[in-house]
Design a protein around this motif. Structure first.
Motif, short mmCIF file in Angstrom:
data_model
loop_
_atom_site.label_atom_id
_atom_site.label_comp_id
_atom_site.label_asym_id
_atom_site.label_seq_id
_atom_site.Cartn_x
_atom_site.Cartn_y
_atom_site.Cartn_z
N PHE A 22 47.83 18.82 44.69
CA PHE A 22 47.94 19.95 45.75
C PHE A 22 47.13 19.40 46.84
N ALA A 23 47.44 19.88 47.98
CA ALA A 23 46.58 19.84 49.23
C ALA A 23 46.14 21.04 49.67
N THR A 24 44.67 21.18 50.31
CA THR A 24 44.41 22.45 50.99
C THR A 24 45.19 22.98 51.90
N TRP A 25 45.81 22.17 52.82
CA TRP A 25 46.83 22.18 53.73
C TRP A 25 47.95 22.64 53.69
N CYS A 26 48.31 22.91 52.38
CA CYS A 26 49.76 22.88 52.14
C CYS A 26 50.19 24.33 51.46
N GLY A 27 51.06 24.85 52.39
CA GLY A 27 51.48 26.25 52.15
C GLY A 27 52.26 26.28 50.86
N PRO A 28 53.17 25.65 50.28
CA PRO A 28 53.61 25.97 49.14
C PRO A 28 52.42 25.77 47.72
N CYS A 29 51.56 25.06 48.26
CA CYS A 29 50.23 24.69 47.20
C CYS A 29 49.73 26.01 47.16
N LYS A 30 49.40 26.78 48.20
CA LYS A 30 48.92 27.88 48.10
C LYS A 30 49.52 29.33 47.59
N MET A 31 50.88 28.83 47.58
CA MET A 31 51.77 29.94 46.95
C MET A 31 51.80 29.67 45.34
N LEU A 32 51.35 28.30 44.94
CA LEU A 32 51.61 28.05 43.56
C LEU A 32 50.22 28.55 42.85
N ALA A 33 49.23 28.36 43.60
CA ALA A 33 47.74 28.53 43.16
C ALA A 33 47.63 29.83 42.08
N LYS B 298 43.87 20.82 38.46
CA LYS B 298 44.18 20.42 39.95
C LYS B 298 43.62 19.10 40.32
N VAL B 299 44.29 18.43 40.90
CA VAL B 299 44.05 17.05 41.77
C VAL B 299 44.24 17.34 43.14
N ASP B 300 43.22 17.44 43.91
CA ASP B 300 43.48 17.56 45.39
C ASP B 300 43.27 15.86 45.93
N VAL B 301 44.78 15.92 46.21
CA VAL B 301 45.41 14.43 46.95
C VAL B 301 44.63 13.92 47.85
N ASP B 302 43.98 14.57 48.82
CA ASP B 302 43.20 13.93 49.91
C ASP B 302 41.86 13.70 49.33
N GLU B 303 41.13 13.97 48.23
CA GLU B 303 39.99 13.80 47.78
C GLU B 303 40.02 12.54 46.74
N SER B 304 41.36 12.59 45.99
CA SER B 304 41.48 11.67 44.74
C SER B 304 42.96 10.73 45.22
N THR C 245 53.05 18.72 43.56
CA THR C 245 53.71 17.95 42.57
C THR C 245 53.01 18.36 41.00
N LEU C 246 53.86 18.71 40.28
CA LEU C 246 53.08 19.02 38.75
C LEU C 246 53.85 18.15 37.94
N ILE C 247 52.84 17.54 37.13
CA ILE C 247 52.98 16.54 36.08
C ILE C 247 52.54 17.11 34.76
N PHE C 248 53.41 17.11 33.81
CA PHE C 248 53.08 17.64 32.44
C PHE C 248 52.67 16.42 31.27
N PHE C 249 51.65 16.41 30.91
CA PHE C 249 51.39 15.35 30.23
C PHE C 249 51.17 15.87 28.59
N LYS C 250 51.61 14.88 27.83
CA LYS C 250 51.75 15.37 26.17
C LYS C 250 51.13 13.81 25.81
N GLY D 281 57.72 20.42 44.19
CA GLY D 281 57.60 21.88 44.52
C GLY D 281 57.25 22.87 43.91
N VAL D 282 57.24 24.27 44.43
CA VAL D 282 57.08 25.33 43.48
C VAL D 282 57.86 25.71 42.35
N ARG D 283 57.44 26.14 41.23
CA ARG D 283 58.15 26.32 40.26
C ARG D 283 57.90 27.81 39.68
#
Length: 102
Positions: A27-38, A55-61, A75-80, A90-92
């Protein structure tokens, strides 16, 4: 369980070496859809303490974002088992995210 703040220092240990599946929100702190998903992710974490969500802040990492080809946020990534099981942009809906862990 609360949502983990992930960065380049702890990502491999908390996600790739985890014994449990992990849903990671890039996510990014400036991203509107990210704020909806949080709040959706917070709700899932509160209702399912056995789920691992980070959560990974893309601007920091930026290196992590590049490593996983994150071009848009959220972007959501599911790891197994340390491997990418599913990648979504996008928002899911909550139900779709909870179903990943089933």
């Amino acid at each position: 369980m609360s949502i983990m703040h992930l960065n380049e220092e702890n990502f491999d240990k908390e996600v790739l070496e985890s014994g449990k599946p992990v849903l990671v929100d890039f996510f990014a702190t400036w991203c509107g859809p990210c704020k909806m998903l949080a709040p959706v992710l917070e709700e899932i974490a509160a209702e399912n303490p056995d789920f691992s969500i980070g959560k990974v802040d893309v601007d920091e990492s930026t290196n992590l974002a590049g490593r996983y080809g994150v071009m848009s946020v959220p972007t959501l990534i599911f790891f197994k088992g340390g491997e990418i099981h599913k990648k979504m942009v996008g928002v899911r809906p909550k139900e779709e995210l909870v179903a990943l862990f089933k």
